[in-house]
Design a protein around this motif. Structure first.
Motif, PDB file in Angstrom:
ATOM      1  N   MET A  87       0.926  -1.131   0.011  1.00  0.00           N
ATOM      2  CA  MET A  87       0.005  -0.158   0.002  1.00  0.00           C
ATOM      3  C   MET A  87       0.746   1.273   0.093  1.00  0.00           C
ATOM      4  O   MET A  87       0.383   2.328  -0.602  1.00  0.00           O
ATOM      5  N   GLU A  88       1.884   1.187   0.660  1.00  0.00           N
ATOM      6  CA  GLU A  88       2.695   2.634   0.736  1.00  0.00           C
ATOM      7  C   GLU A  88       3.210   3.090  -0.632  1.00  0.00           C
ATOM      8  O   GLU A  88       3.281   3.893  -1.034  1.00  0.00           O
TER       9      GLU A  88
ATOM     10  N   GLU B 122       0.283   3.950  -2.946  1.00  0.00           N
ATOM     11  CA  GLU B 122       0.042   5.237  -2.809  1.00  0.00           C
ATOM     12  C   GLU B 122       0.919   6.346  -3.471  1.00  0.00           C
ATOM     13  O   GLU B 122       0.588   7.157  -4.275  1.00  0.00           O
TER      14      GLU B 122
ATOM     15  N   ARG C  61      -5.601   2.155   3.768  1.00  0.00           N
ATOM     16  CA  ARG C  61      -4.805   2.742   4.716  1.00  0.00           C
ATOM     17  C   ARG C  61      -5.276   3.457   5.943  1.00  0.00           C
ATOM     18  O   ARG C  61      -4.757   4.414   6.737  1.00  0.00           O
TER      19      ARG C  61
ATOM     20  N   GLN D 163      -6.896   6.488   5.843  1.00  0.00           N
ATOM     21  CA  GLN D 163      -6.395   7.864   5.760  1.00  0.00           C
ATOM     22  C   GLN D 163      -7.972   8.375   5.047  1.00  0.00           C
ATOM     23  O   GLN D 163      -7.966   8.956   3.939  1.00  0.00           O
TER      24      GLN D 163
END
Length: 609
Positions: free
Chosen positions: A242-243, A246, A273, A275
């Motif tokens: 995921m990092e 993104e 995530r 967010q």
């Protein structure tokens, strides 16, 4: 005297003789010019033909120059002139057909390109472009024949190989499509389009690691290519990195600022995530760029998008503006409210029920403010959670998994605080831009139907039902407000793996407590490629399933804060709607989708051929 006259002819005769001699000399002179003999005339005609061909070539070159520089209207006028004077000139028809194709006039392009191919049947570029026109018109089998004919003439033609691979992919022959692309890449290993098409194909085949390799090669060749970063983000997202996903998604949105798919992918990643504020902001920023913000009667809107309207849409906007004025949420709306009142009067006078361009009403302030973000209020996330913690999520999952209906419903889905905030958001935000079905207005994240709270609900739902939803990504969501008391949406399925649908209008608005909710049948659509079919074909499949002898229809009555969790391929529809005729009590539902639909994907059948 007479003899003398014979001996000396009159002067006139002499002049006549002189004249005759001169004409003979002229004739003799002419006989020496080119063309007087048959061979010379042929030579002269040949030179004339060469000049005409030269003039034709120069005009065609001029038209193509205008075409390539984006001066399409001038180019089209020249193409018309060329075709009118040289109707059998294949290159002119070909070039004009390409222009028509580029301006989305597919049927007209088909006609021109077909005539060009008939005039020049062994010209590979014409056959390739004719194939593209046929593909865009939906005639994929004919398109495939054209591409293969072009390749028979020029076996290494890259554009024909690329286009053929797209047809093979669209018809489910993924392995054959991949083989075609790899053949093209062996001939042109640094071709950006080929690399991206292969990467997209590998993503579709869920071979995400292989797809990443192709995207990395493409981005190395073209670091600022937004589609490459988008595809890379999708592959990383599917691999749960995921990092990194993104990072790639943010780069894609920077390069493709108005691309809704890129923003939607970034929002999905941010939801995973947790967010939620950032996920909402990505959609809000996109919507403000597209539609403009604030009610300004003096200045034009920021973008002339979604100009379609109808009496239902106008009535909703009128009622919403009155609501905002009455609760003191927005000042200075009286003039705009009067514009909407006039618009509704005009609709009644013209007996208009169908959609039309809002500019047809000739009410300038309305045209400038239609489908703009006139008022926004975005509720924050709920610190203690938005979904009711008292629900037995494990029991709900087990009941759905162990049953054979593919659907379960339960009450008190949201916490009271989350429900109240969501109701306020739906009443106040001017994001209801769509009128797709006639009896209601709808909204989606890319029109402003997005806030941190909605993103929190989408994310928490996935977390609370890990067995059913944990392996599926959050796909999208939408809202619907019904404006007429009549049967709602017909039988359909959703383009996803799992759906959750919940209702938020207070129960006081429902005039028939036993109805107004959801209809569903004990039948599912399993046909691969269902969403690629025509409306007629889809209806036929649904009718066939619902005519089976064991079919059962069930009704779930409407209740505020009731949720339905179901497999998206279960056939369902909205029940008869009979709600109070006031703005606060219009029936409204929200739907969240998760994962890919099996009915929406075409399996690779090439291995069995």
């Amino acid at each position: 005297m007479i003899e003398a006259q014979h001996a000396y002819p009159p002067t006139v005769h002499r002049r006549s003789c002189v004249a005759s001699a001169s004409m003979a000399a002229v004739a003799m002179s002419r006989s020496k010019r080119p063309g007087s003999t048959r061979a010379e005339r042929r030579q002269r005609d040949k030179l004339a033909r060469k000049q005409r061909a030269k003039d034709l070539s120069a005009t065609l070159k001029q038209a193509r120059g205008l075409h390539q520089s984006g001066q399409l209207a001038d180019a089209e006028a020249l193409y018309h002139t060329l075709i009118a004077s040289h109707p059998e000139h294949a290159d002119s028809r070909h070039a004009f057909g390409v222009l028509l194709l580029q301006t989305s006039r597919v049927e007209a392009a088909l006609s021109e390109l077909a005539q060009a191919a008939e005039l020049a049947p062994r010209q590979a570029d014409i056959l390739n472009n004719l194939g593209e026109a046929k593909r865009l018109s939906g005639a994929v089998q004919d398109a495939e024949q054209c591409y293969r004919a072009a390749l028979a003439l020029e076996p290494g033609r890259i554009d024909a190989l690329c286009n053929l691979s797209l047809v093979l992919k669209s018809t489910g022959r993924l392995l054959e499509s991949e083989s075609t692309l790899r053949d093209a890449l062996r001939r042109a290993p640094t071709d950006l389009d080929l690399l991206l098409n292969l990467a997209d194909l590998l993503n579709t085949s869920e071979r995400f690691e292989d797809a990443l390799d192709c995207y990395d090669q493409a981005i190395t060749l073209r670091p600022d290519h937004g589609a490459g970063h988008y595809g890379r983000a999708y592959a990383l997202y599917a691999l749960s990195r995921m990092e990194a996903a993104e990072h790639s998604a943010r780069r894609a949105t920077e390069l493709m600022q108005d691309n809704g798919l890129a923003v939607e992918l970034l929002a999905r990643i941010l939801v995973v995530r947790q967010q939620y504020d950032q996920a909402s902001k990505s959609f809000v920023d996109l919507t403000e760029r597209r539609y403009g913000r604030g009610a300004s009667l003096a200045q034009p809107g920021a973008a002339a998008r979604l100009r379609k309207t109808n009496p239902i849409k106008l009535r909703h906007d009128y009622e919403q503006l009155c609501h905002l004025r009455d609760i003191g949420a927005e000042q200075g709306l009286d003039e705009l409210i009067e514009c909407y009142r006039q618009a509704l009067v005009q609709c009644a006078e013209r007996h208009s029920t169908v959609s039309f361009d809002v500019a047809e009403l000739d009410i300038t302030p309305l045209s400038r403010c239609h489908n703009r973000l006139l008022h926004q209020w975005y509720p924050d996330t709920q610190p203690q959670g938005a979904i009711n913690p008292a629900l037995d999520f494990g029991a709900i999952e087990r009941q759905l998994l162990e049953g054979d209906e593919g659907l379960i419903y339960f009450d008190d889905f949201l916490t009271p605080e989350a429900l109240a905030a969501l109701q306020k958001f739906a009443l106040m935000n001017s994001c209801w831009f769509k009128t797709d079905y006639g009896a209601e207005v709808s909204a989606s994240p890319d029109t402003g139907f997005c806030c941190p709270l909605l993103m929190q609900i989408a994310g928490e739902t996935r977390e609370r039902f890990p067995t059913l939803l944990g392996r599926h990504f959050f796909a999208t969501l939408w809202g619907l407000k019904f404006y007429e008391n009549r049967p709602g949406l017909g039988r359909h399925i959703d383009d996803a793996a799992m759906s959750i649908n919940f209702w938020v209008t207070p129960d006081a608005g429902n005039l028939d407590p036993q109805r107004g909710g959801l209809l569903y049948w004990n039948k599912e659509v399993t046909r691969a490629g269902f969403f690629d079919l025509s409306t007629t074909e889809k209806t036929s499949i649904l009718d066939t399933l619902l005519s089976e002898p064991d079919v059962e229809k069930k009704i779930i009555p409407y209740r505020c804060n009731r949720a339905m969790l179901f497999r998206s391929t279960v056939i369902h529809g909205t029940d008869d709607v009979e709600f109070a005729d006031d703005y606060r009590h219009r029936r409204m539902n929200i739907t969240c989708l998760y994962g890919h639909s099996k009915a929406g994907r075409v399996d690779d059948v090439s291995a069995d051929e």
